[in-house]
Structure formats: C-alpha cells, structure tokens
Motif scaffolding. Structure first.
Motif, PDB file in Angstrom:
ATOM      1  N   ASP A  17       0.874  -1.185   0.000  1.00  0.00           N
ATOM      2  CA  ASP A  17       0.000   0.000   0.000  1.00  0.00           C
ATOM      3  C   ASP A  17       0.904   1.227   0.000  1.00  0.00           C
ATOM      4  O   ASP A  17       0.962   1.996   0.955  1.00  0.00           O
ATOM      5  CB  ASP A  17      -0.915  -0.020   1.220  1.00  0.00           C
ATOM      6  N   ASN A  19       0.896   4.040  -1.542  1.00  0.00           N
ATOM      7  CA  ASN A  19       0.338   5.392  -1.434  1.00  0.00           C
ATOM      8  C   ASN A  19      -0.400   5.612  -0.105  1.00  0.00           C
ATOM      9  O   ASN A  19      -0.926   6.695   0.146  1.00  0.00           O
ATOM     10  CB  ASN A  19      -0.549   5.728  -2.640  1.00  0.00           C
ATOM     11  N   GLY A  20      -0.431   4.564   0.726  1.00  0.00           N
ATOM     12  CA  GLY A  20      -0.880   4.723   2.107  1.00  0.00           C
ATOM     13  C   GLY A  20      -2.349   5.037   2.305  1.00  0.00           C
ATOM     14  O   GLY A  20      -2.738   5.602   3.325  1.00  0.00           O
ATOM     15  N   ASP A  21      -3.206   4.616   1.352  1.00  0.00           N
ATOM     16  CA  ASP A  21      -4.637   4.918   1.524  1.00  0.00           C
ATOM     17  C   ASP A  21      -5.388   3.762   2.188  1.00  0.00           C
ATOM     18  O   ASP A  21      -6.609   3.784   2.261  1.00  0.00           O
ATOM     19  CB  ASP A  21      -5.275   5.303   0.182  1.00  0.00           C
ATOM     20  N   VAL A  23      -5.702   0.582   1.312  1.00  0.00           N
ATOM     21  CA  VAL A  23      -6.067  -0.561   0.471  1.00  0.00           C
ATOM     22  C   VAL A  23      -4.987  -0.759  -0.597  1.00  0.00           C
ATOM     23  O   VAL A  23      -4.270   0.188  -0.951  1.00  0.00           O
ATOM     24  CB  VAL A  23      -7.438  -0.375  -0.239  1.00  0.00           C
ATOM     25  N   ILE A  24      -4.881  -1.989  -1.068  1.00  0.00           N
ATOM     26  CA  ILE A  24      -3.964  -2.273  -2.160  1.00  0.00           C
ATOM     27  C   ILE A  24      -4.763  -2.272  -3.457  1.00  0.00           C
ATOM     28  O   ILE A  24      -5.813  -2.912  -3.553  1.00  0.00           O
ATOM     29  CB  ILE A  24      -3.276  -3.637  -1.962  1.00  0.00           C
ATOM     30  N   ASP A  28      -1.138   1.308  -6.614  1.00  0.00           N
ATOM     31  CA  ASP A  28       0.015   1.023  -5.765  1.00  0.00           C
ATOM     32  C   ASP A  28       1.096   0.280  -6.555  1.00  0.00           C
ATOM     33  O   ASP A  28       2.284   0.566  -6.412  1.00  0.00           O
ATOM     34  CB  ASP A  28      -0.399   0.158  -4.569  1.00  0.00           C
TER      35      ASP A  28
HETATM   36 CA   LIG Z   1      -3.124   1.950  -1.731  1.00  0.00          CA
END
Ligand SMILES: [Ca+2]
Ligand SMILES: [Ca+2]
Length: 176
Positions: A17, A19-21, A23-24, A28
């Motif tokens: 993940d 971009n750290g949001d 969810v994968i 990403d």
């Molecule tokens: Ca993500």
C-alpha cells in the motif's frame, strides 16, 4: 495463522500500500514499479519491462484471489486471507516477480547482487536503508554477495514460513 506469518503479511501489506490509503490497488503497483525502475535506472530497458510485467501479473493474481467483491481494492483482511492461497503457488504466481526483481538489482548479470544494489531496490519499495543493509548482511552471512538461489529461497520462505529458524528470510523486507 502463526503470529510470525501474520507479522510478515502485515509488513507486506504496508509496503504494497505504497500510497498509504489503506487498500492495495492497481495504482500502488504502478507507483511501486515506477519507483523501483527509476531507482535501478532501468525505466526503458527489457529488464525493466520484465519487472513491470511481473509486477502487474502479481497484482492480477492477487486481485483474482483476494478481491471478492470485485471493486479492485484489497483491504488488509482480504489480503491476509488471500496471500496464503497465492503463496501455495509461489513458484508460478509470486516467484517470477522476485526473479525479475533480482535481475533488476543484478546490474552486471552475473547472478550476484551486492549490498548497495540490494539496498537501492529495497529502499525504492519503502524499506529503510539501514534495515535493508542489515537484511543483506543476514542473508549473505556477511559475504558481501547475494546469490539468486539464496534470494529465491528467502523470498519463498517469507511467504511459506516453512522454516521458522530461517531468521534472515523473515527480515527480507526489514524489521518486523
Ligand atoms: Ca493503496
Ligand atoms: Ca551482479
């Protein structure tokens, strides 16, 4: 699931993940491939393309297995449940990504990767350089050269967890 394997899966999730949001998703994998290729300076080479392809194949396999509701996003629980199933087929589903990653790091194609090469690629996927360096020393037993065989054994161990005593492999992506 064992506590160690659980920790390793959580580590993988946090790295994937990128971009750290929380969810994968496909973005990403695109971001990760771009960062690794830029770090290895292989953005327009056959080697780089092979790595990018392997990364998208891994993403597709993961999505097929994990994305039960088909929204293109995988949360931590879906990831945990799916990874065990994907990992059973490590050699066909996950292995090619690690092979391509190793080849990318192996600048002179002699089947060996040095510490700086290793650290460069791992740093690009978000592993702190000091941790990547320690991992390299553990995997190579301070020999200074990582063989493809050792790297593939360690990456399979990371997913399969068949040898709890192989401490170096558990730290493949840095401290747990
Ligand atoms: Ca993500
Ligand atoms: Ca080499």
């Amino acid at each position: 699931m064992g506590a160690l394997l659980n920790q390793k899966y959580e580590k993988l999730f946090s790295l994937l993940d990128i971009n750290g949001d929380g969810v994968i998703a496909e973005d990403d994998f695109e971001l990760m491939a771009n960062r690794v290729l830029a770090a290895a300076n292989e953005e327009r080479t056959a080697k780089g393309q092979k790595y990018a392809d392997a990364m998208m194949n891994y993403w597709r396999a993961l999505r097929e297995t994990a994305d039960v509701d088909g929204d293109g996003r995988i949360d931590q629980e879906e990831f945990r449940q799916a990874l065990g199933r994907v990992s059973v087929n490590f050699d066909t589903l996950v292995g090619p990504l690690y092979q391509a990653g190793f080849q990318l790091a192996d600048r002179d194609d002699d089947g060996l990767v040095g510490k700086q090469e290793f650290v460069t690629v791992l740093a690009a996927i978000g592993v702190p350089a000091t941790e990547a360096g320690a991992t390299f020393d553990g995997l190579t037993e301070q020999s200074g050269q990582l063989s493809k065989e050792r790297f593939m054994t360690a990456s399979a161990q990371y997913y399969r967890n068949e040898d709890p005593a192989d401490n170096a492999s558990h730290l493949l992506f840095g401290a747990l």
